[in-house]
Design a protein around this motif. Structure first.
Motif, PDB file in Angstrom:
ATOM      1  N   ARG A 139       8.443  -7.771  -6.564  1.00  0.00           N
ATOM      2  CA  ARG A 139       9.891  -7.574  -6.446  1.00  0.00           C
ATOM      3  C   ARG A 139      10.325  -6.203  -6.951  1.00  0.00           C
ATOM      4  NH1 ARG A 139      13.397 -12.210  -8.938  1.00  0.00           N
ATOM      5  NH2 ARG A 139      14.950 -10.919  -7.870  1.00  0.00           N
ATOM      6  N   CYS A 140       9.494  -5.573  -7.769  1.00  0.00           N
ATOM      7  CA  CYS A 140       9.883  -4.311  -8.402  1.00  0.00           C
ATOM      8  C   CYS A 140       9.172  -3.085  -7.842  1.00  0.00           C
ATOM      9  CB  CYS A 140       9.633  -4.378  -9.910  1.00  0.00           C
ATOM     10  SG  CYS A 140      10.602  -5.627 -10.781  1.00  0.00           S
ATOM     11  N   ILE A 141       7.989  -3.275  -7.263  1.00  0.00           N
ATOM     12  CA  ILE A 141       7.133  -2.141  -6.942  1.00  0.00           C
ATOM     13  C   ILE A 141       7.786  -1.146  -5.989  1.00  0.00           C
ATOM     14  CG2 ILE A 141       5.973  -3.471  -5.134  1.00  0.00           C
ATOM     15  CD1 ILE A 141       4.508  -0.640  -7.300  1.00  0.00           C
ATOM     16  N   LEU A 142       8.512  -1.639  -4.970  1.00  0.00           N
ATOM     17  CA  LEU A 142       9.113  -0.716  -4.005  1.00  0.00           C
ATOM     18  C   LEU A 142      10.180   0.168  -4.659  1.00  0.00           C
ATOM     19  CD1 LEU A 142       9.446  -2.939  -0.809  1.00  0.00           C
ATOM     20  CD2 LEU A 142       7.630  -1.375  -1.455  1.00  0.00           C
ATOM     21  N   GLY A 143      11.000  -0.438  -5.498  1.00  0.00           N
ATOM     22  CA  GLY A 143      12.041   0.325  -6.173  1.00  0.00           C
ATOM     23  C   GLY A 143      11.473   1.331  -7.156  1.00  0.00           C
ATOM     24  N   ILE A 144      10.427   0.935  -7.877  1.00  0.00           N
ATOM     25  CA  ILE A 144       9.777   1.839  -8.828  1.00  0.00           C
ATOM     26  C   ILE A 144       9.170   3.031  -8.097  1.00  0.00           C
ATOM     27  CG2 ILE A 144       7.880   2.067 -10.484  1.00  0.00           C
ATOM     28  CD1 ILE A 144       8.345  -0.899 -11.192  1.00  0.00           C
ATOM     29  N   GLU A 145       8.479   2.764  -6.981  1.00  0.00           N
ATOM     30  CA  GLU A 145       7.876   3.840  -6.198  1.00  0.00           C
ATOM     31  C   GLU A 145       8.942   4.785  -5.653  1.00  0.00           C
ATOM     32  OE1 GLU A 145       4.902   4.786  -5.671  1.00  0.00           O
ATOM     33  OE2 GLU A 145       3.682   3.143  -6.427  1.00  0.00           O
ATOM     34  N   THR A 146      10.050   4.211  -5.186  1.00  0.00           N
ATOM     35  CA  THR A 146      11.135   5.034  -4.645  1.00  0.00           C
ATOM     36  C   THR A 146      11.717   5.947  -5.712  1.00  0.00           C
ATOM     37  OG1 THR A 146      11.703   3.357  -2.993  1.00  0.00           O
ATOM     38  CG2 THR A 146      13.388   4.977  -3.519  1.00  0.00           C
ATOM     39  N   CYS A 147      11.944   5.398  -6.902  1.00  0.00           N
ATOM     40  CA  CYS A 147      12.485   6.207  -8.004  1.00  0.00           C
ATOM     41  C   CYS A 147      11.512   7.308  -8.398  1.00  0.00           C
ATOM     42  CB  CYS A 147      12.784   5.322  -9.208  1.00  0.00           C
ATOM     43  SG  CYS A 147      14.170   4.184  -8.982  1.00  0.00           S
ATOM     44  N   ALA A 148      10.230   6.977  -8.486  1.00  0.00           N
ATOM     45  CA  ALA A 148       9.231   7.939  -8.949  1.00  0.00           C
ATOM     46  C   ALA A 148       8.955   9.019  -7.919  1.00  0.00           C
ATOM     47  CB  ALA A 148       7.936   7.212  -9.300  1.00  0.00           C
ATOM     48  N   LYS A 149       8.994   8.678  -6.633  1.00  0.00           N
ATOM     49  CA  LYS A 149       8.586   9.611  -5.586  1.00  0.00           C
ATOM     50  C   LYS A 149       9.747  10.302  -4.897  1.00  0.00           C
ATOM     51  CE  LYS A 149       4.194   8.611  -5.948  1.00  0.00           C
ATOM     52  NZ  LYS A 149       3.206   9.590  -6.416  1.00  0.00           N
ATOM     53  N   LYS A 150      10.817   9.556  -4.636  1.00  0.00           N
ATOM     54  CA  LYS A 150      11.924  10.096  -3.858  1.00  0.00           C
ATOM     55  C   LYS A 150      13.056  10.633  -4.728  1.00  0.00           C
ATOM     56  CE  LYS A 150      10.535   9.315   0.399  1.00  0.00           C
ATOM     57  NZ  LYS A 150      10.338  10.398   1.375  1.00  0.00           N
TER      58      LYS A 150
ATOM     59  N   VAL B  83      13.111  11.793  -7.724  1.00  0.00           N
ATOM     60  CA  VAL B  83      12.826  13.037  -8.421  1.00  0.00           C
ATOM     61  C   VAL B  83      13.054  14.231  -7.501  1.00  0.00           C
ATOM     62  CG1 VAL B  83      10.364  12.989  -7.830  1.00  0.00           C
ATOM     63  CG2 VAL B  83      11.142  14.267  -9.830  1.00  0.00           C
ATOM     64  N   ARG B  84      12.773  14.074  -6.204  1.00  0.00           N
ATOM     65  CA  ARG B  84      12.977  15.174  -5.268  1.00  0.00           C
ATOM     66  C   ARG B  84      14.466  15.478  -5.097  1.00  0.00           C
ATOM     67  NH1 ARG B  84       8.429  13.823  -0.595  1.00  0.00           N
ATOM     68  NH2 ARG B  84       6.656  13.732  -2.032  1.00  0.00           N
ATOM     69  N   VAL B  85      15.275  14.418  -5.089  1.00  0.00           N
ATOM     70  CA  VAL B  85      16.723  14.620  -5.011  1.00  0.00           C
ATOM     71  C   VAL B  85      17.204  15.379  -6.241  1.00  0.00           C
ATOM     72  CG1 VAL B  85      18.973  13.470  -4.929  1.00  0.00           C
ATOM     73  CG2 VAL B  85      17.051  12.544  -3.620  1.00  0.00           C
ATOM     74  N   GLY B  86      16.720  14.940  -7.406  1.00  0.00           N
ATOM     75  CA  GLY B  86      17.128  15.592  -8.646  1.00  0.00           C
ATOM     76  C   GLY B  86      16.728  17.049  -8.709  1.00  0.00           C
ATOM     77  N   VAL B  87      15.509  17.349  -8.327  1.00  0.00           N
ATOM     78  CA  VAL B  87      15.031  18.730  -8.357  1.00  0.00           C
ATOM     79  C   VAL B  87      15.761  19.579  -7.320  1.00  0.00           C
ATOM     80  CG1 VAL B  87      13.040  20.228  -7.953  1.00  0.00           C
ATOM     81  CG2 VAL B  87      12.789  18.159  -9.304  1.00  0.00           C
ATOM     82  N   ALA B  88      15.975  19.018  -6.130  1.00  0.00           N
ATOM     83  CA  ALA B  88      16.682  19.765  -5.084  1.00  0.00           C
ATOM     84  C   ALA B  88      18.071  20.181  -5.554  1.00  0.00           C
ATOM     85  CB  ALA B  88      16.777  18.917  -3.820  1.00  0.00           C
TER      86      ALA B  88
ATOM     87  N   LEU C  56      11.004  18.810   2.156  1.00  0.00           N
ATOM     88  CA  LEU C  56      12.438  18.950   2.396  1.00  0.00           C
ATOM     89  C   LEU C  56      13.184  19.296   1.125  1.00  0.00           C
ATOM     90  CD1 LEU C  56      14.914  18.687   4.234  1.00  0.00           C
ATOM     91  CD2 LEU C  56      14.907  16.222   3.768  1.00  0.00           C
ATOM     92  N   PHE C  57      12.771  18.679  -0.009  1.00  0.00           N
ATOM     93  CA  PHE C  57      13.487  18.951  -1.248  1.00  0.00           C
ATOM     94  C   PHE C  57      13.356  20.411  -1.664  1.00  0.00           C
ATOM     95  CE2 PHE C  57       9.294  18.270  -3.019  1.00  0.00           C
ATOM     96  CZ  PHE C  57       9.258  18.989  -4.202  1.00  0.00           C
ATOM     97  N   LEU C  58      12.238  21.060  -1.299  1.00  0.00           N
ATOM     98  CA  LEU C  58      12.066  22.478  -1.593  1.00  0.00           C
ATOM     99  C   LEU C  58      13.024  23.313  -0.751  1.00  0.00           C
ATOM    100  CD1 LEU C  58      10.647  24.833  -2.933  1.00  0.00           C
ATOM    101  CD2 LEU C  58       8.842  24.657  -1.204  1.00  0.00           C
TER     102      LEU C  58
ATOM    103  N   THR D  55      20.728  15.241 -13.113  1.00  0.00           N
ATOM    104  CA  THR D  55      20.220  14.768 -14.405  1.00  0.00           C
ATOM    105  C   THR D  55      19.916  13.275 -14.372  1.00  0.00           C
ATOM    106  OG1 THR D  55      21.433  16.481 -15.622  1.00  0.00           O
ATOM    107  CG2 THR D  55      20.726  14.538 -16.863  1.00  0.00           C
ATOM    108  N   TRP D  56      20.831  12.489 -13.801  1.00  0.00           N
ATOM    109  CA  TRP D  56      20.613  11.049 -13.723  1.00  0.00           C
ATOM    110  C   TRP D  56      19.415  10.712 -12.835  1.00  0.00           C
ATOM    111  CZ3 TRP D  56      21.898   7.173 -16.623  1.00  0.00           C
ATOM    112  CH2 TRP D  56      23.021   7.265 -17.452  1.00  0.00           C
ATOM    113  N   CYS D  57      19.289  11.418 -11.720  1.00  0.00           N
ATOM    114  CA  CYS D  57      18.135  11.188 -10.836  1.00  0.00           C
ATOM    115  C   CYS D  57      16.829  11.448 -11.568  1.00  0.00           C
ATOM    116  CB  CYS D  57      18.230  12.089  -9.598  1.00  0.00           C
ATOM    117  SG  CYS D  57      19.487  11.596  -8.399  1.00  0.00           S
ATOM    118  N   LEU D  58      16.805  12.522 -12.354  1.00  0.00           N
ATOM    119  CA  LEU D  58      15.584  12.897 -13.050  1.00  0.00           C
ATOM    120  C   LEU D  58      15.258  11.939 -14.189  1.00  0.00           C
ATOM    121  CD1 LEU D  58      16.101  16.765 -13.093  1.00  0.00           C
ATOM    122  CD2 LEU D  58      14.495  15.481 -11.695  1.00  0.00           C
ATOM    123  N   VAL D  59      16.283  11.485 -14.920  1.00  0.00           N
ATOM    124  CA  VAL D  59      16.036  10.538 -16.008  1.00  0.00           C
ATOM    125  C   VAL D  59      15.510   9.217 -15.444  1.00  0.00           C
ATOM    126  CG1 VAL D  59      17.085   9.211 -17.871  1.00  0.00           C
ATOM    127  CG2 VAL D  59      17.754  11.574 -17.529  1.00  0.00           C
TER     128      VAL D  59
END
Length: 346
Positions: A63-74, A76-81, A263-265, A293-297
């Motif tokens: 129930r959690c794995i998809l959301g965790i992967e999305t936060c960790a992978k996607k 962070v790119r939004v936050g850095v961009a 894309l985030f680059l 900041t929130w995306c990165l945290v």
């Protein structure tokens, strides 16, 4: 977990209900870390990481794995961009000619060192290439991109997963330890940014380590790291041609290709250009910075949840030694460059 299973969650935005539980988990951890930081002091990124590690038992929960992967992978790119609103083209001069040359050379030397060490350890050169590219450029995303240029077989898929697990762990350790090294050596803001951005593997951990020290160090580290990320494009182009004959031996099903320029680059660079010309208002810049900041945290919290020291032990000592040696190599290389710059400027 196969490479297909690892990447599939990253393309599942259509099913919000599937992503929501893991996303809420990471969001609550991030909110708790922010609350502790605001009321008791200390770096919210570190709190998010440590609190996330305490919830590692949920990483395999369906129930959690998809959301965790999305936060960790996607996420962070939004936050850095969005961090691009805080940097202008003129800031690149802060890297200096020595910094630019050093970062580019660091990528090439780390890959070369990894290939040589893999040969000495009698490991497959494909693993050396993946480990060196992931360490020298941008962590797991570089490993996945390099993997797309290799022959698509089960052996290389296994090497990719080994690299991803090891890089995630060592990059997380570096995120915690390297700010202590910066403080103990008394590096300046520019030097700290160059060291952190030039030696830590993944973008998220670079940002986390930098902002643990100060917003200025965080910006400098992000700039240095994004220059390394940009090196992914020429490296991938070289590998596409160099490994063409290897790939032609395998006519099976090809894995999904990674874009040469993330894309985030492109968004990060675009916002820098807009900011350079003053086309981003102060209000918009503040809003984007807050969202960033929130995306990165949240992404740091997700990385903490994913961190598994037990899996690293299961890799065997040779791959661990390879990844550890690469990590130490690039860190010592960047410190040598910094001290060389001090000698030249004195």
């Amino acid at each position: 977990m196969s490479t297909e299973q690892l990447t599939k969650p990253l393309n599942s935005f259509s099913n919000v209900q599937t992503i929501l539980p893991g996303f809420m988990l990471c969001g609550v951890i991030a909110a708790a870390a922010s609350f502790i930081s605001e009321h008791y002091g200390g770096p919210k990124f570190l709190y998010a990481l440590l609190l996330g590690i305490s919830f590692h038992f949920l990483v395999d929960n369906p129930r959690c794995i998809l959301g965790i992967e999305t936060c960790a992978k996607k996420l962070v790119r939004v936050g850095v961009a969005l961090l691009g609103v805080r940097i202008a083209v003129s800031d690149i001069s802060d890297l200096g000619a020595l910094g630019i040359i050093a970062l580019a050379a660091g990528v090439a030397l780390t890959i070369g060192f990894s290939l040589l060490l893999a040969r000495l350890l009698k490991l497959p050169y494909m693993l050396g290439l993946l480990a060196g590219g992931a360490t020298g450029i941008c962590g797991i995303s570089a490993a996945m991109a390099i993997s797309s240029t290799l022959p698509q077989n089960e052996e290389n898929e296994h090497y990719t997963l080994l690299t991803a697990i090891g890089i995630a762990t060592f990059s997380t350790v570096a995120m915690v330890m390297y700010p202590l090294i910066v403080s103990s050596l008394g590096l300046t803001t520019a030097e700290a940014g160059l060291f952190l951005g030039g030696s830590i593997h993944d973008v998220a951990q670079v940002v986390g380590a930098g902002y643990m020290l100060s917003p200025e160090v965080g910006d400098a580290a992000t700039l240095a790291k994004m220059f390394r990320v940009a090196m992914l494009m020429p490296v991938i182009m070289i590998l596409v041609f160099a490994l063409r004959s290897e790939r032609e031996k395998f006519n099976g099903k090809e894995g999904k290709r990674q874009p040469l320029v993330p894309l985030f680059l492109l968004v990060f660079i675009g916002l820098i250009v807009l900011n350079q010309f003053g086309w981003i208002s102060k209000e918009v810049s503040t809003l984007f910075s807050t969202i960033s900041t929130w995306c990165l945290v949240i992404s740091i919290a997700a990385l903490g949840v994913k961190t598994s020291f037990e899996k690293l032990i299961g890799l065997g000592w040779k791959p661990i030694l390879l990844l550890l040696s690469n990590t130490v190599f690039i860190a010592l290389y960047m410190l040598a460059i910094i001290y060389l710059g001090q000698i030249i400027s004195s």
